[in-house]
Design a protein around this motif. Structure first.
Motif, mmCIF file in Angstrom:
data_model
loop_
_atom_site.group_PDB
_atom_site.id
_atom_site.type_symbol
_atom_site.label_atom_id
_atom_site.label_comp_id
_atom_site.label_asym_id
_atom_site.label_seq_id
_atom_site.Cartn_x
_atom_site.Cartn_y
_atom_site.Cartn_z
ATOM 1 N N PRO A 1 1.063 -0.723 0.032
ATOM 2 C CA PRO A 1 0.035 -0.291 0.323
ATOM 3 C C PRO A 1 0.871 1.301 -0.089
ATOM 4 O O PRO A 1 2.240 1.088 0.667
ATOM 5 N N GLU B 1 -2.618 5.470 0.893
ATOM 6 C CA GLU B 1 -3.592 4.919 1.000
ATOM 7 C C GLU B 1 -3.539 4.630 2.472
ATOM 8 O O GLU B 1 -4.583 4.554 3.562
ATOM 9 N N ASN C 1 -5.684 3.760 5.786
ATOM 10 C CA ASN C 1 -6.273 2.881 6.763
ATOM 11 C C ASN C 1 -4.917 1.958 7.138
ATOM 12 O O ASN C 1 -4.169 1.918 5.549
ATOM 13 N N LEU D 1 -3.165 -1.864 6.494
ATOM 14 C CA LEU D 1 -3.625 -1.737 4.779
ATOM 15 C C LEU D 1 -2.382 -3.596 4.652
ATOM 16 O O LEU D 1 -1.926 -3.195 4.845
ATOM 17 N N GLU E 1 -1.336 -6.328 -1.110
ATOM 18 C CA GLU E 1 -2.165 -6.590 -2.426
ATOM 19 C C GLU E 1 -1.648 -8.040 -3.033
ATOM 20 O O GLU E 1 -0.247 -7.441 -3.177
ATOM 21 N N ASN F 1 -7.224 -8.873 -1.775
ATOM 22 C CA ASN F 1 -6.468 -7.846 -0.574
ATOM 23 C C ASN F 1 -6.577 -6.692 -1.907
ATOM 24 O O ASN F 1 -5.918 -4.964 -1.510
ATOM 25 N N VAL G 1 -7.182 -2.715 -3.489
ATOM 26 C CA VAL G 1 -7.829 -1.650 -1.810
ATOM 27 C C VAL G 1 -8.143 -0.745 -2.874
ATOM 28 O O VAL G 1 -8.422 -0.526 -4.060
ATOM 29 N N TYR G 2 -9.488 -0.400 -2.219
ATOM 30 C CA TYR G 2 -10.046 0.490 -2.729
ATOM 31 C C TYR G 2 -10.475 1.869 -2.437
ATOM 32 O O TYR G 2 -11.017 1.797 -1.220
ATOM 33 N N TYR H 1 -10.766 4.446 2.776
ATOM 34 C CA TYR H 1 -10.084 2.924 1.862
ATOM 35 C C TYR H 1 -10.272 1.543 2.819
ATOM 36 O O TYR H 1 -9.660 1.441 3.878
ATOM 37 N N GLN H 2 -10.380 0.428 1.868
ATOM 38 C CA GLN H 2 -11.212 -0.464 2.415
ATOM 39 C C GLN H 2 -9.917 -2.055 1.610
ATOM 40 O O GLN H 2 -9.738 -1.554 0.397
ATOM 41 N N GLN H 3 -10.010 -3.107 1.604
ATOM 42 C CA GLN H 3 -10.060 -4.209 0.507
ATOM 43 C C GLN H 3 -10.639 -4.740 0.674
ATOM 44 O O GLN H 3 -11.698 -5.089 1.424
#
Length: 741
Positions: A513, A517, A534, A537, A540, A569, A571-572, A588-590
């Protein structure tokens, strides 16, 4: 600075030792058709980065060649490219070659993959585009030009700001390389562009899919590899001036280059500038503050000896870009209004090769300095002022070839420092350190089978300082995170027949990340969002399966590429439904995601009309989260059809002439994220014509192209101005002139 000089200065040792091993190769290149000698044929050793051209009698000669097995590539327009690994022995070596006629375009050496092979010999499918060809299609900027490559699009803010999208992934998921080093310029930001001028860029290679094995973090979506122009052939001096005019923006661009080479020492210099007023849409409105200007200088020196090669290159790039927000005052002024950006990139790189009896070692060192300033309320004082300095290194050791196996061991790393000077803090002051080790092997079983495998381990540490006051809005806490990942790749190439190639590749990739992010806590300018990072995180991680089939004979080429990309995972950004400082709040979430699609097409040049080319390509990509929601900024499916004519016209007033008509159709994009809107499809008609005219004893290249010649009013799904109701560029006629010196 001294780090860059350490390896190149080793050259002094070899120079003072003298050329005790003056190995050379010479020969004659003729046509297989009538045995006539061929002039201006390129003779090139990719690994040695050494080449020359044949004279009027078809003869060539190269000296200072190290002992050992090296691939030689012999290429000439209208003939089949010759590629072969030959053993260079001490003393004089002779290689005469008879080239076969071919209507298929010349193959190029792919340098973004580790073994420097032709595309037909590569296990991994890589897209190749010559920048000169992109310019013939009327591209205003490099970011605009890459959209002509199948599977590549651009997230744009007008025409001055564009970021590459490879099969639906962009920003920190796509790594850009230039001068052989990572381009680090705060690429997480949507609101600034690629940061490279096309002057002095010779070609572009695109790896579509995870390339973490070769390049580490941030290459999980692919790599855009920019090859700088080559030095002049030994014992020659050349120069050129290039002028461009664009009617839509009343824009101009100019660049001039000079390069000279002796037997060992080489020098190159190119400078360029461009300026554009606000662009005009198909509706006839100019998009206020979409204006921009660029200045660019590229230079380099090189030494090529028998046992040691080295080159040092430097690039200075500066741009002023207006950030368009609405259609307002109609003007052709060129000075940006508020808000606008001033961005400079400086890249200093060195690449050196040591050649042993049967092996070699390559050292690439790079230093990139990016200064980013954003002016919002005061044109004299930047609200956002960030410096990003990055030092990276890449060491490859090519082991002695064992039977039919080629193996490379590599060590890569990066040290990066981000520093803030402005009132606003988008991301905090931070230090990022990377280190990675890799091993990859290419097994050439026979003329029909090739296998390539590799393994890599990476570690990244991110340490950021706290920013702001804990009790106040916008506070960013201190962060100390470590990220590690193992990645592997395996690929198999099978020549079913002389003209039919199949490839199957399975590769994993990862991305740590980024600071935005992990740490964001404020309004992200240009997006009208209040973003909250976040700190927990995870990496990815993705696994992509690629399959490609390619049939090619003298008069037809057919290709089909398909891919399936599973991302863990992902990230968006997700809206919280709340508002802060009059901006919607996003976290920011995963979540796991999946992307799939491909590219399909053909190229027909029927006999006996070898001058006629009919080309068609279709590309599609779909991206979805596990929840069933579609991923944002996924390009619409598109179909491109081209009729192209190319003739040598040796005795005509217009030599090496060409003409083309292209219809590019984007389909409706209804598979959109919840905070996107659907985009209607459209078709754009582009035309072009050009060639060389003789003035005195010199050939002068002229080009005329028209993009969106029907002045269609449309907007791309990847335009960041779509939400403001602002359309893309309307009709644009470009004129270009290239004069050799």
């Amino acid at each position: 600075m001294c780090k860059f000089l350490t390896v190149p200065l080793i050259a002094l040792f070899f120079i003072t030792q003298g050329s005790y091993s003056q190995n050379s190769i010479s020969g004659t290149i003729i046509s297989n058709e009538d045995q006539s000698p061929l002039e201006q044929v390129e003779i090139y050793f990719p690994q040695l980065e050494k080449g020359t051209l044949t004279d009027a009698s078809g003869n060539y000669s190269l000296s200072n060649i190290p002992v050992g097995p090296y691939k030689i590539v012999i290429a000439y327009l209208g003939f089949q490219t010759f590629s072969k690994t030959i053993d260079i022995n001490q003393g004089e070596n002779v290689l005469d070659v008879s080239l076969k006629l071919s209507a298929i375009e010349m193959e190029e050496v792919i340098v973004s993959t580790p073994f420097h092979k032709l595309q037909s010999e590569n296990v991994v499918k890589v897209e190749y585009a010559n920048v000169a060809m992109l310019k013939k299609k009327g591209a205003i900027t490099l970011a605009d030009g890459i959209t002509n490559i199948a599977g590549v699009e651009s997230v744009s803010t007008g025409i001055g700001i564009g970021k590459p999208v490879i099969r639906g992934l962009s920003s920190n998921r796509v790594l850009v390389y230039t001068q052989g080093v990572r381009l680090e310029n705060q690429q997480f930001g949507d609101e600034h562009g690629l940061g490279v001028n096309d002057a002095g860029i010779e070609s572009i290679e695109v790896i579509k899919g995870p390339a973490s094995l070769l390049y580490g973090s941030d290459a999980m979506g692919g790599v855009l590899y920019l090859n700088p122009e080559k030095f002049a052939p030994s014992n020659s001096t050349v120069g050129d001036i290039n002028l461009n005019y664009f009617s839509n923006t009343q824009g101009y661009g100019a660049n001039a280059g000079f390069k000279t080479s002796g037997e060992n020492l080489k020098f190159i210099l190119r400078g360029g500038t461009s300026s554009h007023a606000d662009y005009k849409t198909g509706d006839g409105d100019r998009v206020t503050n979409s204006r921009f200007k660029e200045n660019d200088i590229k230079t380099g020196v090189a030494y090529q000896g028998t046992k040691f090669n080295t080159e040092v290159r430097y690039n200075y790039y500066a741009t002023e870009i207006g950030i368009p927000e609405a259609i307002g005052e109609q003007t052709t002024e060129r000075t940006p209004e508020l808000p606008f950006q001033k961005i400079t990139n400086q890249i200093l790189s060195s690449k050196s090769n040591l050649f042993f009896d049967r092996s070699s070692m390559e050292f690439t060192l790079g230093y990139t300095f990016n200064e980013r300033k954003e002016f919002e309320d005061d044109p004299q004082n930047a609200a956002l002022d960030m410096d990003l300095s990055t030092f990276n290194y890449n060491i490859h050791y090519n082991l002695p070839k064992f039977g039919k196996v080629e193996t490379i061991f590599g060590l890569q790393g990066m040290h990066q420092s981000n520093t803030n000077f402005g009132e606003e803090i988008l991301i905090p002051d931070a230090i990022t350190n990377d280190i990675g080790a890799l091993a990859t092997s290419h097994l050439h079983f026979n003329s029909n089978n090739d296998l390539q495998v590799g393994l890599r381990f990476d570690h990244r540490s991110i340490n950021s300082e706290a920013a702001g006051i804990p009790s106040e809005e916008g506070y960013i806490a201190q962060l100390n995170r470590d990220f590690s990942s193992f990645n592997a790749a395996a690929g198999y190439k099978l020549n079913f027949a002389q003209s039919f190639i199949g490839r199957l590749n399975l590769a994993s990739g990862f991305r740590a990340p980024n600071l935005a992010e992990l740490t964001s806590n404020g309004v992200h300018e240009g997006t009208n969002r209040y973003e909250i990072g976040n700190a927990d995180l995870k990496n990815e991680q993705n696994i992509q399966t690629d399959i490609s089939l390619e049939y090619k004979n003298e008069h037809i080429e057919i290709f089909a590429n398909g891919f399936l990309n599973d991302v863990n995972n992902y990230v968006y950004l997700e809206p919280t439904g709340t508002v802060q400082d009059d901006n919607a709040v996003y976290n920011y979430q995963q979540q796991d995601a999946k992307l799939y699609g491909g590219e399909f097409g053909f190229h027909l040049h029927p006999h006996p009309l070898d001058w006629l080319h009919l080309e068609s390509s279709y590309q599609t990509v779909i991206g979805k989260l596990d929840s069933g929601d579609y991923l944002p900024l996924i390009p619409a499916n598109s179909l491109t059809n081209t009729i192209r004519i190319e003739q040598s016209n040796a005795n005509h007033w217009l030599n090496n002439s060409y003409a083309f008509v292209t219809l590019k159709s984007a389909f409706d994009q209804n598979k959109v994220n919840e905070f996107e809107t659907a985009t209607d499809g459209y078709s754009i008609l582009n035309i072009g014509i050009g060639g060389n005219i003789t003035v005195g004893k010199q050939d002068v290249e002229i080009r005329v192209s028209g993009n969106n010649v029907l002045d269609k009013s449309y907007v791309s799904h990847l335009s960041r101005l779509k939400s403001d109701g602002i359309n893309d560029i309307g009709r644009n006629i470009s004129l270009a002139l290239s004069l050799p010196l």
